[in-house]
Design an enzyme around this catalytic site. Structure first.
Site, mmCIF file in Angstrom:
data_model
loop_
_atom_site.group_PDB
_atom_site.id
_atom_site.type_symbol
_atom_site.label_atom_id
_atom_site.label_comp_id
_atom_site.label_asym_id
_atom_site.label_seq_id
_atom_site.Cartn_x
_atom_site.Cartn_y
_atom_site.Cartn_z
ATOM 1 N N GLY A 494 -10.441 47.651 13.361
ATOM 2 C CA GLY A 494 -10.026 47.565 11.969
ATOM 3 C C GLY A 494 -11.170 47.136 11.074
ATOM 4 O O GLY A 494 -12.157 46.546 11.529
ATOM 5 N N SER A 497 -12.186 44.701 3.320
ATOM 6 C CA SER A 497 -13.194 44.466 2.295
ATOM 7 C C SER A 497 -14.163 43.357 2.683
ATOM 8 O O SER A 497 -15.334 43.382 2.302
ATOM 9 C CB SER A 497 -12.512 44.115 0.968
ATOM 10 O OG SER A 497 -11.670 42.991 1.117
ATOM 11 N N PHE A 498 -13.689 42.375 3.472
ATOM 12 C CA PHE A 498 -14.525 41.240 3.789
ATOM 13 C C PHE A 498 -15.153 41.311 5.179
ATOM 14 O O PHE A 498 -15.931 40.443 5.547
ATOM 15 C CB PHE A 498 -13.729 39.929 3.675
ATOM 16 C CG PHE A 498 -13.386 39.585 2.259
ATOM 17 C CD1 PHE A 498 -14.311 39.736 1.247
ATOM 18 C CD2 PHE A 498 -12.123 39.107 1.936
ATOM 19 C CE1 PHE A 498 -14.003 39.414 -0.063
ATOM 20 C CE2 PHE A 498 -11.802 38.785 0.630
ATOM 21 C CZ PHE A 498 -12.756 38.938 -0.385
ATOM 22 N N GLY A 499 -14.812 42.309 5.980
ATOM 23 C CA GLY A 499 -15.408 42.373 7.296
ATOM 24 C C GLY A 499 -14.711 43.349 8.216
ATOM 25 O O GLY A 499 -13.848 44.128 7.794
ATOM 26 N N VAL A 501 -13.032 44.007 12.374
ATOM 27 C CA VAL A 501 -12.358 43.330 13.490
ATOM 28 C C VAL A 501 -12.631 44.126 14.768
ATOM 29 O O VAL A 501 -12.470 45.347 14.801
ATOM 30 C CB VAL A 501 -10.839 43.225 13.252
ATOM 31 C CG1 VAL A 501 -10.171 42.481 14.397
ATOM 32 C CG2 VAL A 501 -10.558 42.507 11.933
ATOM 33 N N ASP A 621 -1.853 37.920 0.078
ATOM 34 C CA ASP A 621 -2.232 39.287 0.449
ATOM 35 C C ASP A 621 -1.318 39.827 1.549
ATOM 36 O O ASP A 621 -1.791 40.379 2.546
ATOM 37 C CB ASP A 621 -3.694 39.327 0.905
ATOM 38 C CG ASP A 621 -4.269 40.739 0.889
ATOM 39 O OD1 ASP A 621 -3.696 41.611 0.197
ATOM 40 O OD2 ASP A 621 -5.291 40.975 1.562
#
Length: 810
Positions: A494, A497-499, A501, A621
């Site tokens: 996955g 926006s922030f990183g 997985v 979120d």
């Protein structure tokens, strides 16, 4: 011919036009969560004889409940909660089809009268009754014995916060399908009957704030499905029954403010399910503490204050690494603060005052990043007081009553530590250290020999994440690099926006576990802030429906670049997004019960975040990709990168200290008020949940291309409920997939004849519509949402499947 009127969760005000009450063929009268006023007409039951659903909850109605309501013999649901109705509740004896009676939070009854609950006798003939809520009113008198003659379908009985007195009726034992029993906030007396153990389906039992006396019956151990038990503020005595150890689903236990005595049973401390609350304070408990506290690795709150406990503090408490509050004041504990407490790095409140503790104040306490309150007063501590961390704030620490302390910051006004004392201290330390080090070297050498021999004979065993968490607190970049095969694309599961997985296998001490590694993209603005927010949120929460973090990493990569990552339990069934919108290569579907189970799980998680954390947390979120499913399809809410702490519990937008307007969440799921600059609130999460719920049961994303102009997912559902349900529900739910598929036509015909399934879908989607209302004040609270969804789920299981629920949520 009009049969339904549904205007739930709108902006309606004023009074309902009198002409509507003359629609004699009307079956559903549905006006909840508006701002309607006035009273119900006295001839309501005569003018609406076909009425099946009367729901005006959450308005501003007043006056009495019309006595003519008894003439509406087809009525199944009477919901008038959260209004200003007053007076006596009329007889309901002619309404044999009643399933729900919800009249809580009104002004009904009269404290000075003893026959306030006479209407309960009239419900004996309602053989389908599943819910009776009369809490938060003015009812006085005794709970009638006839309560035991109510329908054995009754799952929820809530009579709390009235002025009821007398004993618990003996016939209550007949209500064998009760899942929630709330008697708190009354004046009940007498013993808790042993027959309470007959209610083996109970999940929540609340007797708080009454005058019960005598011992807690050992039969309480028969309630193996209990998740919440609250006997606070009574006059209970005797010992805590060891049979409580059989309640393996218990997540919250509160026995405080009683007269309980004896020792704390090891069986109770052995309840590894405890994850929210253990409060045994203000009793007469004595003796040493059990030594098996290490089992409570997920517990966040322990209060054993104001008892007569003695002996040394068990070092095993140091294994409760998720503790946020540890309150042990007002006992007879002695000895040093255990060195194992150095593992409690998430602790915020530590109170060991008014004991007989001695020795030096551990220096590691100054390195606890979240410690806000430290009370060590009135003990026998000695030596130098640290000056960093919490010790740098005189208002955050209390050291009074320890006469042999020195040093510390100037605001403490302690004497200066002498040089002589420091030298003597070092000399004593060296004398003690020589034999200790020699012994350690000998033991270590022998241990290495034994372990080497054992390893050569044993096989590598996979560790469960919970066991792994106890041994792995920090990992390096190199560990994670190896675990994910160099962060290979094959392991990428996955990206956001922030990183990104990655799936990985993390090894430690000949054990390995499957994990999900979230690597932050530090080049993205706000990524580092997201990392901190997620760490802060996850360290202080624990719930079966929230993702569990195993560890974190803040380091540098092989090129010397900053590196930040979070390591979670791996969820083998991926995200809810993948199930609701599967691709052609991996087709998979969720049936109605599975979707409802997931909705209950997510609601339970948000209810916990909003109402059961010491500081309420707003997720900010919520969306399908942030709902993860384990091997049993149990849902876990994840990704707390945008989470915000509120200064006080609220579900409105009044707090000026709430988080700033920079939080936007995700388009389609973020509350509309966020886009207009409003501050973060729990109501914003409720909106996101409402959209999520609608998406789960319609199969349509809120960003679907069909939603343009004024047409939104909210309006798409609202405009057709309840008459044209089949037009909006996910087609997958219209096809029966039990033991072999039938044709779509036959399945559709069969489904439309199933009243219970259709009613369940209408009810669930109505909650989604209410929660996704444009105005925050029109939305429900997650506490109410969770309770209603759980009720719908259990009703569906009983009426459609004819079997018990697959599992019980917290």
């Amino acid at each position: 011919m009009m049969r339904y009127i549904s205007f739930g969760a709108n902006k309606l005000s004023g009074e309902i036009p009198f002409s509507i009450y003359n629609l004699s063929w009307l079956s559903d009268f549905y006006f909840p969560f508006n701002q309607l006023q006035g009273s119900l007409p006295s001839d309501l039951g005569f003018t609406l004889p076909k009425l099946e659903v009367l729901n005006v909850g959450g308005n501003q109605f007043n006056g009495p409940i019309p006595a003519s309501i008894s003439n509406a013999s087809n009525l199944m649901r009477l919901t008038i909660a959260k209004n200003g109705f007053s007076g006596r509740v009329p007889s309901l004896e002619n309404i044999h089809k009643l399933q729900w009676v919800s009249i809580s939070q009104n002004h009904l009854g009269n404290y000075g009268e003893n026959d306030n609950l006479e209407f309960v006798n009239s419900l004996v003939n309602a053989s389908r009754l599943e819910l009776l809520q009369i809490s938060d009113n003015n009812f006085g008198g005794m709970l009638p014995e006839t309560v035991g003659n109510l329908s054995n379908r009754l799952g929820i009985l809530s009579v709390g916060n009235n002025q009821l007195f007398g004993n618990i009726p003996s016939g209550l034992r007949n209500l064998v399908n009760l899942e929630l029993l709330h008697l708190g906030g009354n004046k009940f007396t007498g013993r808790i009957p042993g027959s309470i153990g007959d209610l083996q389906k109970l999940q929540r039992l609340g007797l708080k704030g009454n005058k019960f006396w005598g011992e807690i019956p050992s039969s309480i151990g028969n309630l193996t499905l209990l998740t919440t038990l609250n006997f606070e503020e009574n006059m209970l005595e005797g010992s805590i029954p060891s049979s409580l150890g059989k309640c393996q689903n218990l997540i919250s236990l509160n026995l405080s403010n009683n007269n309980l005595s004896g020792t704390i049973p090891t069986e109770v401390i052995g309840l590894s399910s405890l994850s929210i609350y253990l409060d045994l304070s203000q009793n007469q408990l004595n003796g040493p503490m059990p030594s098996n506290f290490g089992i409570l690795k997920n517990l966040g709150f322990i209060d054993i204050s104001e008892n007569k406990l003695s002996g040394e503090i068990p070092s095993s408490i140091g294994s409760c690494i998720l503790l946020v509050q540890l309150i042990m004041n007002g006992n007879f504990f002695q000895g040093n603060i255990p060195s194992s407490f150095s593992s409690l790095r998430g602790i915020e409140n530590l109170d060991l005052s008014r004991n007989n503790l001695s020795g030096r104040i551990p220096k590691y306490l100054e390195n606890f990043p979240f410690l806000q309150n430290l009370n060590l007063s009135f003990n026998h501590f000695e030596g130098e007081v640290p000056v960093k961390g919490v010790f740098s704030n005189s208002s955050a620490i209390s050291l009074n009553g320890n006469d042999n302390l020195c040093g510390g910051i100037s605001e403490l006004h302690l004497s200066t530590c002498s040089i002589k004392e420091s030298k003597q201290s070092r000399s004593r330390s060296l004398k003690l250290m020589i034999p200790v080090v020699t012994g350690i070297l000998l033991v270590t050498g022998m241990s290495c020999f034994i372990i080497t021999s054992w390893r050569s004979k044993s096989k590598r065993e996979p560790a469960t994440p919970s066991a792994f968490l106890a041994s792995v607190l920090r990992v390096s970049y190199e560990n994670l690099f190896k675990a994910t095969d160099g962060f290979s694309l094959e392991n990428l599961i996955g990206a956001g926006s922030f990183g990104s997985v990655y799936k990985g296998i993390l090894s430690h001490d000949d054990h390995e576990t499957l994990v999900a590694v979230k690597v932050l993209n530090l080049q993205h603005r706000g990524a580092s802030k997201s990392f901190i927010a997620e760490c802060q949120a996850l360290r202080s929460i624990r719930h079966r429906n929230l993702v569990k973090i195993i560890t974190s990493c803040a380091s540098v990569d092989f090129q010397g670049n900053d590196f930040e990552a979070l390591v979670y339990e791996f969820m083998v069934n991926g995200s809810l997004e993948e199930w609701l919108h599967p691709n052609a290569e991996a087709p998979r579907n969720l049936n109605l019960l599975q979707r409802l189970n997931i909705a209950v799980d997510v609601a339970s998680a948000l209810d916990y975040l909003h109402h059961y954390c010491e500081t309420p947390i707003v997720h900010c979120d919520l969306k399908p990709s942030n709902v993860l499913l384990d091997g049993e399809l149990i849902a876990h809410v994840g990704d707390f990168g945008l989470a915000k702490f509120l200064p006080e519990a609220t579900n409105n937008l009044s707090s000026n200290e709430s988080s700033s307007v920079e939080v936007k969440g995700t388009v389609g799921y973020a509350a509309p008020e966020y886009g207009m600059g409003s501050e973060v609130s729990t109501s914003g999460d409720v909106y996101s949940f409402g959209i999520l719920l609608l998406e789960m049961f319609t199969g349509k994303r809120p960003t679907n291309e069909m939603f343009t102009g004024n047409l939104t997912l909210h309006n798409f559902v609202k405009e057709v409920l309840p008459e044209r349900l089949a037009e909006i529900v996910d087609p997958v739910l219209l096809v029966e997939r039990e033991e072999g598929e039938t044709s779509k036509a036959n399945a559709h015909k069969q489904w439309t004849r199933s009243f219970s399934v259709k009613e369940c879908l209408v009810s669930v989607l109505a909650i989604g519509v209410t929660c996704s209302s444009e105005l925050p004040r029109e939305r429900m609270s997650m506490e109410e949402v969770a309770a209603q969804l759980l009720s719908f789920r259990n009703k569906l299981v009983k009426n459609v499947r004819g079997q018990p629920a697959t599992y019980v949520t917290a």
